[in-house]
Design a protein around this motif. Structure first.
Motif, PDB file in Angstrom:
ATOM      1  N   PRO A  32       0.820  -1.217   0.000  1.00 54.51           N
ATOM      2  CA  PRO A  32       0.000   0.000   0.000  1.00 54.51           C
ATOM      3  C   PRO A  32       0.851   1.263   0.000  1.00 54.51           C
ATOM      4  O   PRO A  32       1.947   1.294   0.565  1.00 54.51           O
ATOM      5  N   CYS A  33       0.326   2.295  -0.643  1.00 55.30           N
ATOM      6  CA  CYS A  33       1.049   3.557  -0.733  1.00 55.30           C
ATOM      7  C   CYS A  33       0.046   4.690  -0.959  1.00 55.30           C
ATOM      8  O   CYS A  33      -1.152   4.462  -1.096  1.00 55.30           O
ATOM      9  N   ARG A  34       0.558   5.910  -1.026  1.00 53.11           N
ATOM     10  CA  ARG A  34      -0.264   7.086  -1.302  1.00 53.11           C
ATOM     11  C   ARG A  34       0.361   7.869  -2.437  1.00 53.11           C
ATOM     12  O   ARG A  34       1.589   8.037  -2.489  1.00 53.11           O
ATOM     13  N   VAL A  35      -0.452   8.310  -3.395  1.00 52.93           N
ATOM     14  CA  VAL A  35       0.060   9.045  -4.554  1.00 52.93           C
ATOM     15  C   VAL A  35       0.357  10.493  -4.158  1.00 52.93           C
ATOM     16  O   VAL A  35      -0.513  11.194  -3.624  1.00 52.93           O
ATOM     17  N   ILE A  36       1.585  10.925  -4.431  1.00 51.07           N
ATOM     18  CA  ILE A  36       2.019  12.291  -4.118  1.00 51.07           C
ATOM     19  C   ILE A  36       1.952  13.177  -5.353  1.00 51.07           C
ATOM     20  O   ILE A  36       1.559  14.344  -5.302  1.00 51.07           O
ATOM     21  N   HIS A  37       2.343  12.624  -6.488  1.00 48.69           N
ATOM     22  CA  HIS A  37       2.330  13.388  -7.737  1.00 48.69           C
ATOM     23  C   HIS A  37       2.173  12.403  -8.886  1.00 48.69           C
ATOM     24  O   HIS A  37       2.726  11.302  -8.850  1.00 48.69           O
ATOM     25  N   SER A  38       1.422  12.776  -9.908  1.00 46.39           N
ATOM     26  CA  SER A  38       1.180  11.878 -11.024  1.00 46.39           C
ATOM     27  C   SER A  38       1.504  12.546 -12.344  1.00 46.39           C
ATOM     28  O   SER A  38       1.052  13.662 -12.624  1.00 46.39           O
ATOM     29  N   GLY A  39       2.288  11.833 -13.174  1.00 46.72           N
ATOM     30  CA  GLY A  39       2.530  12.261 -14.540  1.00 46.72           C
ATOM     31  C   GLY A  39       1.830  11.316 -15.500  1.00 46.72           C
ATOM     32  O   GLY A  39       1.060  10.447 -15.100  1.00 46.72           O
ATOM     33  N   ASP A  40       2.101  11.484 -16.795  1.00 45.29           N
ATOM     34  CA  ASP A  40       1.448  10.647 -17.793  1.00 45.29           C
ATOM     35  C   ASP A  40       1.870   9.190 -17.693  1.00 45.29           C
ATOM     36  O   ASP A  40       1.080   8.290 -17.960  1.00 45.29           O
ATOM     37  N   GLU A  41       3.122   8.949 -17.330  1.00 47.05           N
ATOM     38  CA  GLU A  41       3.635   7.583 -17.315  1.00 47.05           C
ATOM     39  C   GLU A  41       4.156   7.134 -15.969  1.00 47.05           C
ATOM     40  O   GLU A  41       4.255   5.930 -15.706  1.00 47.05           O
ATOM     41  N   ASN A  42       4.517   8.081 -15.091  1.00 46.60           N
ATOM     42  CA  ASN A  42       5.070   7.738 -13.787  1.00 46.60           C
ATOM     43  C   ASN A  42       4.375   8.542 -12.696  1.00 46.60           C
ATOM     44  O   ASN A  42       3.805   9.598 -12.952  1.00 46.60           O
ATOM     45  N   ALA A  43       4.423   8.003 -11.494  1.00 48.14           N
ATOM     46  CA  ALA A  43       3.838   8.703 -10.355  1.00 48.14           C
ATOM     47  C   ALA A  43       4.781   8.595  -9.166  1.00 48.14           C
ATOM     48  O   ALA A  43       5.470   7.581  -8.995  1.00 48.14           O
ATOM     49  N   GLU A  44       4.808   9.645  -8.372  1.00 46.28           N
ATOM     50  CA  GLU A  44       5.572   9.598  -7.126  1.00 46.28           C
ATOM     51  C   GLU A  44       4.638   9.129  -6.025  1.00 46.28           C
ATOM     52  O   GLU A  44       3.518   9.615  -5.885  1.00 46.28           O
ATOM     53  N   ILE A  45       5.129   8.149  -5.253  1.00 44.86           N
ATOM     54  CA  ILE A  45       4.297   7.604  -4.176  1.00 44.86           C
ATOM     55  C   ILE A  45       5.028   7.727  -2.841  1.00 44.86           C
ATOM     56  O   ILE A  45       6.255   7.905  -2.784  1.00 44.86           O
ATOM     57  N   GLU A  46       4.252   7.614  -1.778  1.00 47.15           N
ATOM     58  CA  GLU A  46       4.815   7.631  -0.428  1.00 47.15           C
ATOM     59  C   GLU A  46       4.430   6.338   0.274  1.00 47.15           C
ATOM     60  O   GLU A  46       3.250   5.977   0.325  1.00 47.15           O
ATOM     61  N   TRP A  47       5.451   5.654   0.811  1.00 44.49           N
ATOM     62  CA  TRP A  47       5.191   4.437   1.586  1.00 44.49           C
ATOM     63  C   TRP A  47       4.662   4.796   2.973  1.00 44.49           C
ATOM     64  O   TRP A  47       4.728   5.957   3.391  1.00 44.49           O
ATOM     65  N   ALA A  48       4.220   3.799   3.704  1.00 45.98           N
ATOM     66  CA  ALA A  48       3.755   4.012   5.077  1.00 45.98           C
ATOM     67  C   ALA A  48       4.879   4.542   5.965  1.00 45.98           C
ATOM     68  O   ALA A  48       4.630   5.263   6.946  1.00 45.98           O
ATOM     69  N   SER A  49       6.120   4.208   5.618  1.00 45.63           N
ATOM     70  CA  SER A  49       7.275   4.662   6.396  1.00 45.63           C
ATOM     71  C   SER A  49       7.573   6.138   6.198  1.00 45.63           C
ATOM     72  O   SER A  49       8.368   6.725   6.938  1.00 45.63           O
ATOM     73  N   GLY A  50       6.976   6.738   5.148  1.00 47.97           N
ATOM     74  CA  GLY A  50       7.238   8.133   4.837  1.00 47.97           C
ATOM     75  C   GLY A  50       8.229   8.331   3.708  1.00 47.97           C
ATOM     76  O   GLY A  50       8.342   9.438   3.165  1.00 47.97           O
ATOM     77  N   SER A  51       8.963   7.284   3.315  1.00 48.64           N
ATOM     78  CA  SER A  51       9.895   7.412   2.198  1.00 48.64           C
ATOM     79  C   SER A  51       9.130   7.426   0.884  1.00 48.64           C
ATOM     80  O   SER A  51       7.987   6.963   0.795  1.00 48.64           O
ATOM     81  N   ARG A  52       9.774   7.954  -0.155  1.00 52.14           N
ATOM     82  CA  ARG A  52       9.104   8.148  -1.433  1.00 52.14           C
ATOM     83  C   ARG A  52       9.871   7.485  -2.577  1.00 52.14           C
ATOM     84  O   ARG A  52      11.088   7.369  -2.534  1.00 52.14           O
ATOM     85  N   GLU A  53       9.120   7.078  -3.608  1.00 46.53           N
ATOM     86  CA  GLU A  53       9.700   6.460  -4.801  1.00 46.53           C
ATOM     87  C   GLU A  53       8.851   6.842  -6.009  1.00 46.53           C
ATOM     88  O   GLU A  53       7.712   7.316  -5.868  1.00 46.53           O
ATOM     89  N   PHE A  54       9.422   6.614  -7.199  1.00 46.62           N
ATOM     90  CA  PHE A  54       8.671   6.787  -8.454  1.00 46.62           C
ATOM     91  C   PHE A  54       8.407   5.409  -9.067  1.00 46.62           C
ATOM     92  O   PHE A  54       9.303   4.555  -9.080  1.00 46.62           O
ATOM     93  N   PHE A  55       7.175   5.212  -9.566  1.00 43.89           N
ATOM     94  CA  PHE A  55       6.827   3.967 -10.239  1.00 43.89           C
ATOM     95  C   PHE A  55       5.985   4.273 -11.473  1.00 43.89           C
ATOM     96  O   PHE A  55       5.206   5.228 -11.486  1.00 43.89           O
ATOM     97  N   PRO A  56       6.116   3.436 -12.511  1.00 52.00           N
ATOM     98  CA  PRO A  56       5.282   3.625 -13.704  1.00 52.00           C
ATOM     99  C   PRO A  56       3.841   3.183 -13.438  1.00 52.00           C
ATOM    100  O   PRO A  56       3.564   2.399 -12.518  1.00 52.00           O
ATOM    101  N   HIS A  57       2.919   3.704 -14.238  1.00 54.82           N
ATOM    102  CA  HIS A  57       1.544   3.208 -14.226  1.00 54.82           C
ATOM    103  C   HIS A  57       1.080   3.133 -15.676  1.00 54.82           C
ATOM    104  O   HIS A  57       1.647   3.761 -16.564  1.00 54.82           O
ATOM    105  N   TYR A  58       0.029   2.350 -15.915  1.00 53.86           N
ATOM    106  CA  TYR A  58      -0.426   2.109 -17.284  1.00 53.86           C
ATOM    107  C   TYR A  58      -1.913   2.415 -17.419  1.00 53.86           C
ATOM    108  O   TYR A  58      -2.659   1.713 -18.091  1.00 53.86           O
ATOM    109  N   LEU A  59      -2.329   3.497 -16.773  1.00 55.48           N
ATOM    110  CA  LEU A  59      -3.720   3.929 -16.811  1.00 55.48           C
ATOM    111  C   LEU A  59      -3.872   5.131 -17.730  1.00 55.48           C
ATOM    112  O   LEU A  59      -2.995   6.000 -17.788  1.00 55.48           O
TER     113      LEU A  59
END
Length: 371
Positions: free
Chosen positions: A241-268
């Motif tokens: 589980p995570c929370r979306v912080i910022h969304s682009g056309d192909e990638n989104a920045e998410i926040e883990w429960a720990s508070g750290s952040r990463e970028f992952f692709p999406h296909y929506l």
């Protein structure tokens, strides 16, 4: 090029919508699999294509003609079912020849085409036997030969390997794929087994509750899932589980429960909403594990299992989420109870929307749970 076009096809049973609306283009010469749990509508859709079921709405277009009112025997399609439906009093040769003889094909042509088809499915020596003397795999090949000898434009297969044991099913998968490639006939294949769908198909249409949730190549379905349901149904995955912080056309920045952040692709095609709750789908083979707390996520080793081709590690994150990591060999210095860090390989991991419908089918037949 499109062979058959389904346009707004739907089916109601007792006032309840069981299927649709379905829009689907079936391409000439492709192997398309309808995949999903029991009751998802895949067999109903196949029966509508074959003319065994009338849709409540929509069109089945073939060569500019709507086939909805065309009876099964007038369609250039054939069907193969799980029980084969062979004539027990006829030999293998006569079973395969049956359709040709009904259509008044000259006997010389019957013998030529049946002999060629028996050779293709490796049954020439058994042409004089009756079905009761054949193995399950041989009977399946007779049913396939009988369906193909009429040279249908489209072959519909409703879980034809479901009655076979595991090893025979795997061999028959290889034969089906080989025969389809040699003949170039369009195959529509129904199954609830995701391994069959992935190994056989040019494209997979993954269904749930009478709808196509995603359609694409096996690679696209596996690597580019568009929902929690798709990610869970095809192969093993861990959903973090995570929370979306910022969304682009192909990638989104998410926040883990720990508070750290990463970028992952999406296909929506539809955008994410900032603050939206989601999951990152991580395939076990796409994660690395190392001693200590260095990594994308941290947790403790809850279990280790030897799986023949390697080892599977069960990791419990601080928020209670369980994830699985596959390694071709035992990871040095790691034992149950140790604190470890896990990271996704470059390009691995997909952001997917939570899908409430997924929880209803987690234990359905065909869904391969991490274990």
């Amino acid at each position: 090029m499109s062979l058959v076009s389904l346009q707004g096809v739907g089916k109601d049973f007792g006032g309840t919508t069981a299927l649709g609306p379905i829009d689907l283009e079936i391409e000439e010469g492709e192997f398309l699999t309808l995949l999903g749990p029991s009751g998802c509508g895949k067999s109903t859709l196949l029966r509508i294509l074959g003319g065994l079921e009338q849709p409540s709405r929509g069109q089945v277009m073939y060569g500019g003609q709507d086939l909805v009112r065309v009876p099964p025997d007038k369609r250039p399609f054939n069907l193969v079912f799980q029980n084969y439906a062979l004539f027990p009093h006829m030999t293998v040769f006569d079973n395969v020849a049956y359709g040709l003889r009904v259509s008044k094909t000259p006997e010389s042509e019957v013998r030529r085409r049946v002999s060629a088809m028996l050779e293709m499915v490796d049954l020439t020596p058994l042409g004089g036997r009756h079905p009761r003397l054949l193995s399950g795999g041989q009977q399946q090949r007779v049913a396939l030969a009988r369906a193909l000898v009429n040279e249908p434009r489209l072959l519909l297969l409703d879980e034809p390997l479901g009655a076979l044991d595991l090893q025979l099913r795997k061999r028959m998968q290889e034969e089906l794929r080989s025969i389809q490639a040699r003949l170039g006939t369009t195959f529509i294949y129904v199954t609830h087994a995701q391994d069959e769908a992935m190994s056989l198909s040019h494209r997979v249409a993954l269904m749930l509750h009478g709808e196509i949730k995603q359609i694409g190549t096996p690679f696209e379905i596996y690597r580019h899932p568009q929902s929690q349901y798709v990610a869970e149904f095809v192969g093993d995955t861990s959903l973090v589980p995570c929370r979306v912080i910022h969304s682009g056309d192909e990638n989104a920045e998410i926040e883990w429960a720990s508070g750290s952040r990463e970028f992952f692709p999406h296909y929506l095609s539809s955008p994410w909403t900032v603050g939206e709750q989601a999951f990152v789908s991580l395939r076990p083979e796409s994660i690395t594990i190392a001693p200590g707390q260095e990594g994308m996520l941290g947790g403790k080793v809850a279990g280790v299992m030897f799986r023949g081709a390697g080892f599977r590690y069960a990791i419990q994150l601080a928020d209670g989420t369980d994830i699985w990591v596959d390694s071709p060999s035992a990871v040095s210095g790691i034992a149950v109870g140790d604190t470890v860090g896990v990271s996704a390989l470059p390009g691995a991991g997909v952001l997917v929307r939570a899908d409430e419908s997924a929880s209803a089918i987690v234990d359905s037949p065909g869904i391969k749970q991490p274990a």
